[in-house]
Design a protein around this motif. Structure first.
Motif, PDB file in Angstrom:
ATOM      1  N   THR A  34      43.970  35.681  36.188  1.00 14.24           N
ATOM      2  CA  THR A  34      44.052  34.349  36.760  1.00 14.24           C
ATOM      3  C   THR A  34      44.840  33.497  35.774  1.00 14.24           C
ATOM      4  N   GLY A  53      45.523  32.663  41.288  1.00 13.82           N
ATOM      5  CA  GLY A  53      44.474  33.661  41.191  1.00 13.82           C
ATOM      6  C   GLY A  53      45.034  35.066  41.184  1.00 13.82           C
ATOM      7  N   SER A  54      44.140  36.037  40.992  1.00 17.30           N
ATOM      8  CA  SER A  54      44.578  37.430  40.957  1.00 17.30           C
ATOM      9  C   SER A  54      45.190  37.845  42.284  1.00 17.30           C
TER      10      SER A  54
END
Length: 116
Positions: A34, A53-54
């Motif tokens: 992240t 985010g991922s």
């Protein structure tokens, strides 16, 4: 090693691009992290400005939406924050951070000053 660059003094309405290079970070960690940009103005708490985010979904602080853009370059292991239409209220020390598997990797912080 995390190295930030691109801060400085700019007039209101101007632009800056901040960079944050995560030297030595393996690709799987970089793409799985992240990624955040924070800032802290004098006398104020640190606040989250933008994040990826991922799943590579982006989020922005309301006051910067439409003006700031966060992006990544996987090959260069570098995160960017393009800041347009800068306002005096954007003046702060800006920090980058990568978060992966309960580890946080912070940049050293850099000053952005918006003033005429």
């Amino acid at each position: 090693q995390v190295v930030e660059s691109g801060g400085g003094l700019v007039q209101p309405g101007g632009s800056l691009r901040l960079s944050c290079k995560f030297s030595g970070m393996i690709l799987s960690v970089f793409t799985g992290s992240t990624m955040d940009w924070y800032r802290q103005a004098p006398g104020r708490q640190r606040e989250l400005v933008a994040s990826i985010g991922s799943g590579r979904r982006t989020n922005y602080l309301d006051s910067v939406k439409g003006r700031f853009t966060i992006s990544l370059d996987n090959v260069k292991r570098t995160m960017y924050l393009q800041m347009n239409s800068l306002e005096p209220e954007d003046t702060a020390v800006y920090y980058c951070k990568a978060g992966y598997d309960r580890m946080d990797y912070w940049g050293q912080g850099m000053q952005v000053t918006v003033s005429s």
